[in-house]
Enzyme design. Structure first.
Site, short mmCIF file in Angstrom:
data_model
loop_
_atom_site.label_atom_id
_atom_site.label_comp_id
_atom_site.label_asym_id
_atom_site.label_seq_id
_atom_site.Cartn_x
_atom_site.Cartn_y
_atom_site.Cartn_z
N ASP A 17 0.86 -1.18 0.00
CA ASP A 17 0.00 0.00 0.00
C ASP A 17 0.90 1.24 0.00
OD1 ASP A 17 -2.02 1.81 0.25
OD2 ASP A 17 -2.76 1.09 2.19
N ASP A 38 -0.55 -4.60 6.66
CA ASP A 38 -0.70 -4.60 8.11
C ASP A 38 -2.15 -4.60 8.57
OD1 ASP A 38 -1.43 -2.08 7.34
OD2 ASP A 38 0.11 -1.01 8.47
N ASP A 78 -5.44 -7.47 4.47
CA ASP A 78 -4.19 -7.84 3.80
C ASP A 78 -3.81 -9.31 4.00
OD1 ASP A 78 -3.65 -5.28 2.76
OD2 ASP A 78 -2.84 -4.62 4.68
N ASN A 84 38.69 -33.98 -6.44
CA ASN A 84 39.40 -35.06 -5.73
C ASN A 84 38.91 -36.43 -6.17
OD1 ASN A 84 41.01 -33.32 -4.30
ND2 ASN A 84 39.74 -33.32 -2.46
N ASN A 111 38.06 -34.86 3.86
CA ASN A 111 36.75 -34.19 3.78
C ASN A 111 36.47 -33.35 5.01
OD1 ASN A 111 34.66 -33.90 1.91
ND2 ASN A 111 33.31 -35.24 3.08
N ASP A 150 36.25 -29.19 5.07
CA ASP A 150 34.97 -28.60 5.46
C ASP A 150 35.12 -27.59 6.60
OD1 ASP A 150 32.87 -29.26 3.86
OD2 ASP A 150 32.45 -31.17 4.84
#
Length: 841
Positions: A327, A588, A592, A656, A681, A685
């Site tokens: 609005d 609001d 709505d 890899n 791994n 990570d």
């Protein structure tokens, strides 16, 4: 305490006795006791995970289960050292995920507390607000316009109470309620002295006693049918499709590697273990934790900008949103309405107009709104000779509100205020200088005035009245043959920074569309007064007369929608979504809620009515476009950092694993042991767990971005194969120059693999040259720390258990040259890759 089933048939005094309560409500201690007995007032019990259960859940993923199976195979083969190492890696990986997810979950829960819905209750004779999920049977609750009914209640007091029960009964018009018990039947429609959980108050006020809560309510009985899983967001869909991609690649590579090794007569158990480890190595097992942490960090960052995220997955939609519907009130305008003038048809001030308007506004019990506040505060009126008799509440079909007052001399008077067209529909006469005339003769003059005032940015309401015969209850049918008294002209000044905010959103790739109930003239005037780039205007009436195809064309081309009702708002949102847009809607009000539900990103404000706030995914602490813009930027940072992990982990892991597959063709031994693959791994990570803290280049924030599986696939192959080139160079150094045995080969490749994957992160995390885009201090620190640990591992006393042995200084020198060459090639490769594929992102 007994909770009666047919409570609507019981008188208030008797109901109080059965519920062991009173008009003063429960004591705080008794309310807490009943909360332990009846549980929280929620439809679907959401079990909060304890720290222990959250820790255990880290070991339920398919990836971890593969690892556990691998450790079991190792134990069967009586290789207990490998079993212990694999289990240790599982525990460490799970613990890291747990730490991240536990802190993220706690942080999000604290943020959500700030926007939880509250209900006014009486505890120990004092009014206080409590969280709605803490309402218990016997609580005395107070309701007003815009309230969500918190439980199934029996009314004990009410004033002009109208409730929207469409959710339960399908009845679209508000239902009038009363306090008389209803022995005549037991259908929902017949229980006029009851209000039900999940329905909303349209107008009026009430006090009620809560009888049934949670799953025992009427809506609780059908909750499984009503409460569907939230629609899958683009982000969740992207994660799912990414999972399918990994499954395909992993399955193909693992089968190829397994077949090759069996063909070359490698031990089957060892080959199976190796293949399983390879599957795990290709999979970024920390992705769920990384996503949780990124979204949590993003929600915390957004909260500092005044944006509270209720549903974490909506952050990505917030970032990819390319159309925002809202609005104009409070966004393009100040949101502070002033009564500018009150005039009759001759454009003269008539005190009767402001007096009758004051009566209408002061006595209405609907939702508090700026228009009534502006009328009441404009000029104090003496209304001592008038008493309210009845009220016909506002609804979005009639678009007017009527009050009936009793005046000692003239009897009952019905006064209506509302949208001018709606008032004219109810009028037969017009009052001019105290005399009544047929209104038809003046409609042309009224339309000219309406157009003239609208073009000045004024909002016009009509005011009408008529004398009515005295009766107990008045209805919409009484709003007929009324007398138009005059016009109320309101001003909502444009915001000074609105033009800049619209421009800033446009620079972020977000088109703003205004959807308002105001007339077309004032809507366009307001838009143009703040520099809003006008593209086209469509009215609600025009929408109703369009075909579905025409609506799609209209909503794409226009950016101002005027004179629309709630159903038309929803239609506009759904049409934009059909066209492939990610649509946000900010609202609001009661009207709505449906549009908020329909949008990809439902946005409300903390001061909104309960029903709008409950429907929203995201709640702004203030209704400001600047806050929303800052939130969008934070949402895009979160998404960008999540994708960084995906890009880095998949390309490094794919590289890899491709190297492993190739090495299996010519090596007489496994190029890396299962435990070494898992350790690789885990170490690669670790730095990527800090990716949520990383800086994001401005170029990644300029426009909405989405998951693009094809782009991820190309990135994975391009940089994965580049990584493999240097793996094969390392193989050549180890085999041809250093004449490495299996242990030295595995050690050398382990060190090169971890270091290359760690350092290349600093290059591929940005499209710019890596030295022009600084990583976060946490990412840089963990990268350097893992690099140091990796170099040291072969020299540790227990390295033999891992299958490693020390490497020579010559190898480390050769490795440093390989790494520098790899980063240099990655930098050059970035330019080539993004030049060819940047248009896809």
């Amino acid at each position: 305490m007994n909770i009666p089933e047919r409570y609507w048939e019981i008188k208030t005094e008797d109901l109080f006795k059965l519920l062991e309560t009173s008009f003063s409500g429960l004591s705080q201690a008794e309310a807490e006791n009943r909360l332990t007995i009846f549980g929280h007032n929620i439809l679907k019990k959401k079990r909060k995970k304890s720290a222990l259960s959250l820790f255990i859940s880290q070991f339920k993923s398919p990836i971890i289960l593969i690892l556990i199976f691998a450790s079991a195979v190792s134990a069967v083969a009586r290789d207990f050292t490998d079993t212990a190492i694999i289990l240790a890696i599982i525990v460490i990986s799970g613990f890291l995920s747990f730490i991240q997810e536990h802190s993220a979950t706690n942080a999000v829960e604290k943020l959500l507390q700030t926007v939880k819905t509250k209900t006014m209750v009486s505890r120990g004779g004092k009014k206080k607000e409590v969280f709605t999920d803490e309402i218990v049977p016997g609580d005395i609750v107070f309701l007003s316009a815009g309230s969500l009914i918190p439980a199934d209640c029996a009314l004990i007091e009410e004033k002009d109470l109208f409730v929207n029960e469409a959710m339960l009964t399908g009845e679209t018009f508000p239902v009038e309620k009363g306090i008389q018990s209803s022995p005549q039947g037991h259908s929902l429609a017949q229980r006029t002295n009851c209000v039900f959980m999940g329905t909303t108050v349209e107008s009026g006020t009430a006090a009620a006693v809560a009888v049934k809560t949670g799953v025992n309510t009427e809506i609780g009985k059908i909750a499984d049918r009503l409460i569907l899983k939230s629609p899958e967001t683009d982000f969740e869909r992207g994660v799912r499709r990414f999972g399918y991609l990994l499954m395909e690649v992993t399955l193909i590579l693992v089968l190829i590697v397994f077949a090759i090794n069996v063909y070359f007569h490698h031990p089957v158990i060892e080959t199976l273990m190796f293949s399983l480890a390879l599957a795990v190595g290709l999979t970024p097992q920390l992705l769920p934790a990384i996503i949780s942490v990124n979204l949590s960090k993003g929600s915390q960052a957004m909260s500092k900008k005044g944006v509270i995220v209720k549903r974490l997955a909506s952050i990505e939609n917030f970032g990819t949103m390319d159309i925002l519907c809202t609005d104009k009130t409070g966004t393009l305008t100040e949101g502070k309405v002033y009564l500018h003038e009150y005039l009759d048809i001759k454009q003269n001030k008539d005190k009767k107009i402001i007096f009758y308007a004051f009566l209408n506004s002061i006595y209405q019990t609907g939702l508090k709104n700026p228009i009534d506040e502006a009328i009441v505060s404009f000029e104090k009126q003496d209304i001592s000779g008038y008493e309210k008799v009845d009220e016909i509440p506002y609804d979005f079909q009639r678009r007017r509100l009527s009050i009936v007052v009793e005046e000692r001399v003239n009897g009952d008077i019905l006064i209506s205020k509302g949208a001018l067209k709606s008032i004219l529909d109810a009028c037969k006469y017009i009052e001019i200088e105290g005399k009544e005339h047929e209104i038809n003769s003046y409609l042309g003059d009224i339309n000219r005035l309406y157009h003239k005032w609208s073009m000045k940015g004024l909002r016009i309401l009509g005011l009408a009245y008529k004398k009515v015969e005295e009766k107990k209850v008045y209805s919409k049918t009484d709003e007929s043959e009324m007398i138009l008294l005059g016009f109320l002209l309101f001003l909502d000044p444009p915001k000074g920074d609105a033009k800049k905010m619209v421009s800033d959103l446009s620079k972020l790739g977000i088109e703003l569309k205004t959807i308002t109930g105001d007339n077309r003239f004032i809507s366009r005037y307001t838009a143009e007064s703040v520099g809003f780039p006008f593209k086209g205007l469509v009215t609600g009436e025009e929408l109703d007369n369009m075909s579905d195809e025409a609506i799609l064309h209209a909503v794409e081309g226009a950016n101002i929608f005027a004179e629309v009702d709630p159903n038309q708002k929803e239609k506009i949102i759904l049409s934009l979504k059909k066209l492939g847009h990610v649509v946000g809607f900010m609202g609001d009000g009661i009207n709505d809620a449906t549009a908020i539900h329909a949008s990809d990103v439902g946005i409300s404000v903390n001061t909104a009515v309960d029903v709008a706030k409950e429907a929203a995914d995201i709640v702004l602490l203030e209704k400001e476009l600047k806050i929303l813009k800052d939130g969008v930027v934070e949402g895009r940072k979160t998404f960008a950092n999540t994708l960084k992990y995906v890009f880095m982990a998949t390309s490094a892991n794919f590289g890899n694993m491709f190297s492993v597959a190739g090495a299996s063709l010519f090596l007489p031994f496994l190029p890396m042991l299962p435990k070494q693959i898992l350790l690789t791994n885990l170490l690669t990570d670790f730095p990527e767990m800090t990716i949520a803290t990383d800086e994001v280049d401005f170029e990644l924030l300029e426009k909405p971005r989405k998951w693009d599986i094809n782009f991820i696939k190309r990135f994975m192959i391009f940089f994965g194969l580049m990584s493999s080139i240097f793996d094969y160079i390392t193989f050549g150094v180890l085999l041809l120059i250093l004449k490495a045995d299996p242990a030295l080969f595995r050690t050398g490749w382990f060190v090169e693999s971890v270091l290359s994957a760690s350092f290349v992160v600093l290059a591929v995390r940005t499209r710019k040259p890596f030295f022009k885009s600084r990583p976060s201090k946490y990412l840089l620190f963990t990268t350097l720390m893992i690099a140091a640990i990796t170099i040291v591992i072969p020299y540790l006393p227990f390295s033999g258990l891992l299958g490693f042995r020390p490497v020579s200084g010559g190898f480390l020198l050769a490795l440093s040259i390989i790494l520098f060459s790899y980063i240099a090639l990655a930098e050059a490769g970035k330019r080539i890759f993004y030049r060819n594929y940047a248009n896809e992102k």
